[in-house]
Write a protein that holds these residues in place. Structure first.
Motif, short mmCIF file in Angstrom:
data_model
loop_
_atom_site.label_atom_id
_atom_site.label_comp_id
_atom_site.label_asym_id
_atom_site.label_seq_id
_atom_site.Cartn_x
_atom_site.Cartn_y
_atom_site.Cartn_z
N UNK A 108 1.23 -1.21 -0.07
CA UNK A 108 0.17 0.30 -0.13
C UNK A 108 0.76 1.25 -0.26
N UNK A 109 0.38 2.17 -0.28
CA UNK A 109 1.08 3.77 -0.62
C UNK A 109 0.66 4.02 1.17
N UNK A 110 1.38 4.74 1.39
CA UNK A 110 1.97 5.37 2.79
C UNK A 110 0.76 7.03 2.04
N UNK A 111 -0.41 6.90 3.18
CA UNK A 111 -0.70 8.07 2.46
C UNK A 111 -2.10 8.15 1.74
N UNK A 112 -1.84 7.01 0.75
CA UNK A 112 -2.31 6.91 -0.57
C UNK A 112 -3.69 5.92 -0.20
N UNK A 113 -4.32 6.00 -1.50
CA UNK A 113 -4.97 4.34 -1.77
C UNK A 113 -3.91 3.46 -3.05
N UNK A 114 -3.30 4.42 -3.33
CA UNK A 114 -2.69 3.49 -4.47
C UNK A 114 -2.22 1.78 -3.57
N UNK A 115 -1.70 1.22 -5.38
CA UNK A 115 -0.92 -0.14 -4.32
C UNK A 115 0.38 -0.51 -5.38
N UNK A 116 1.24 -1.23 -4.84
CA UNK A 116 1.37 -1.78 -6.39
C UNK A 116 2.23 -3.51 -5.65
N UNK A 117 2.87 -4.03 -6.48
CA UNK A 117 3.48 -5.12 -6.78
C UNK A 117 4.88 -6.06 -6.35
N UNK A 118 4.98 -5.63 -5.68
CA UNK A 118 6.80 -6.47 -5.15
C UNK A 118 6.84 -7.80 -4.78
N UNK A 178 -9.62 -5.44 -0.04
CA UNK A 178 -9.46 -4.67 -1.25
C UNK A 178 -10.86 -2.90 -1.36
N UNK A 179 -11.62 -3.96 -0.82
CA UNK A 179 -12.59 -2.33 -1.13
C UNK A 179 -12.49 -1.57 -0.13
N UNK A 180 -12.10 -2.28 1.21
CA UNK A 180 -12.04 -2.10 2.41
C UNK A 180 -10.45 -0.45 2.10
N UNK A 181 -9.39 -1.29 1.45
CA UNK A 181 -7.91 -0.84 1.47
C UNK A 181 -8.79 0.59 0.35
N UNK A 182 -9.90 1.24 -0.14
CA UNK A 182 -9.82 1.99 -1.31
C UNK A 182 -10.23 3.08 -0.32
N UNK A 183 -10.98 3.25 0.86
CA UNK A 183 -10.99 4.13 1.78
C UNK A 183 -10.77 4.77 3.02
N UNK A 184 -9.35 3.77 3.20
CA UNK A 184 -8.11 3.49 4.25
C UNK A 184 -6.73 3.50 3.81
N UNK A 185 -6.27 4.64 5.22
CA UNK A 185 -4.30 3.91 4.53
C UNK A 185 -4.46 3.46 5.25
N UNK A 186 -2.61 3.45 5.47
CA UNK A 186 -1.72 3.70 6.54
C UNK A 186 -0.43 5.27 6.74
N UNK A 187 -0.67 5.74 7.75
CA UNK A 187 0.10 6.72 7.82
C UNK A 187 1.71 6.33 8.08
N UNK A 188 2.57 7.87 8.13
CA UNK A 188 3.90 7.32 8.23
C UNK A 188 4.08 5.98 9.39
N UNK A 189 3.44 6.14 10.39
CA UNK A 189 3.46 5.61 11.97
C UNK A 189 3.02 4.01 11.62
N UNK A 190 2.21 4.04 10.37
CA UNK A 190 1.67 2.29 10.33
C UNK A 190 0.28 2.04 11.19
N UNK A 191 -0.47 3.29 11.65
CA UNK A 191 -1.23 3.22 11.81
C UNK A 191 -2.39 3.69 10.60
N UNK A 192 -3.92 2.89 11.17
CA UNK A 192 -4.66 2.86 10.01
C UNK A 192 -5.11 3.90 10.48
N UNK A 193 -5.43 4.51 8.72
CA UNK A 193 -6.31 6.05 9.01
C UNK A 193 -6.91 6.60 7.66
N UNK A 194 -8.52 6.80 8.01
CA UNK A 194 -9.14 7.55 6.78
C UNK A 194 -8.49 8.02 5.44
#
Length: 112
Positions: free
Chosen positions: A54-64, A91-107
């Motif tokens: 997951x992109x930190x602070x956003x809803x984007x994602x990538x495969x590694x 997948x649906x959940x992470x469209x409206x949530x993300x992780x902040x720089x500290x790893x906390x789940x936020x809107x």
């Protein structure tokens, strides 16, 4: 005037195989046109040997690759909350949530 049995006439006339073939073709066309949704196909988020990040602070994602860590700006999903298929629960959940720089789940700020 005697009653005729239509299927018997079709069979004798050699038309029954044509009717059956037409019905099968129509069923196949209906399946293709509906996008095969009835078969329960789900597309994987990533390919074999990869994991989603997951992109930190956003809803984007990538495969590694399983052999590497996510690049800067991406982080692994929290354990147990990793999307596996497109449109699955996570997948649906992470469209409206993300992780902040500290790893906390936020809107997610860009969630509409």
């Amino acid at each position: 005037m005697p009653r005729t049995n239509r299927p018997a006439i079709l069979l004798r006339a050699g038309r029954l195989p044509v009717v059956v073939a037409a019905a099968l073709a129509a069923a196949a066309a209906a399946t293709v046109l509906t996008g095969c949704a009835d078969f329960g196909y789900q597309e994987n988020i990533c390919g074999n040997g990869e994991y989603p990040a997951l992109s930190v602070g956003g809803t984007g994602s990538a495969c590694f690759s399983d052999k590497e860590e996510p690049s800067a700006g991406y982080t692994r999903y929290p354990a147990g909350k990793v999307p596996q298929q497109v449109d699955d629960k996570w997948d649906v959940y992470w469209r409206t949530h993300t992780l902040d720089k500290d790893g906390n789940i936020v809107a997610a700020p860009d969630a509409g």
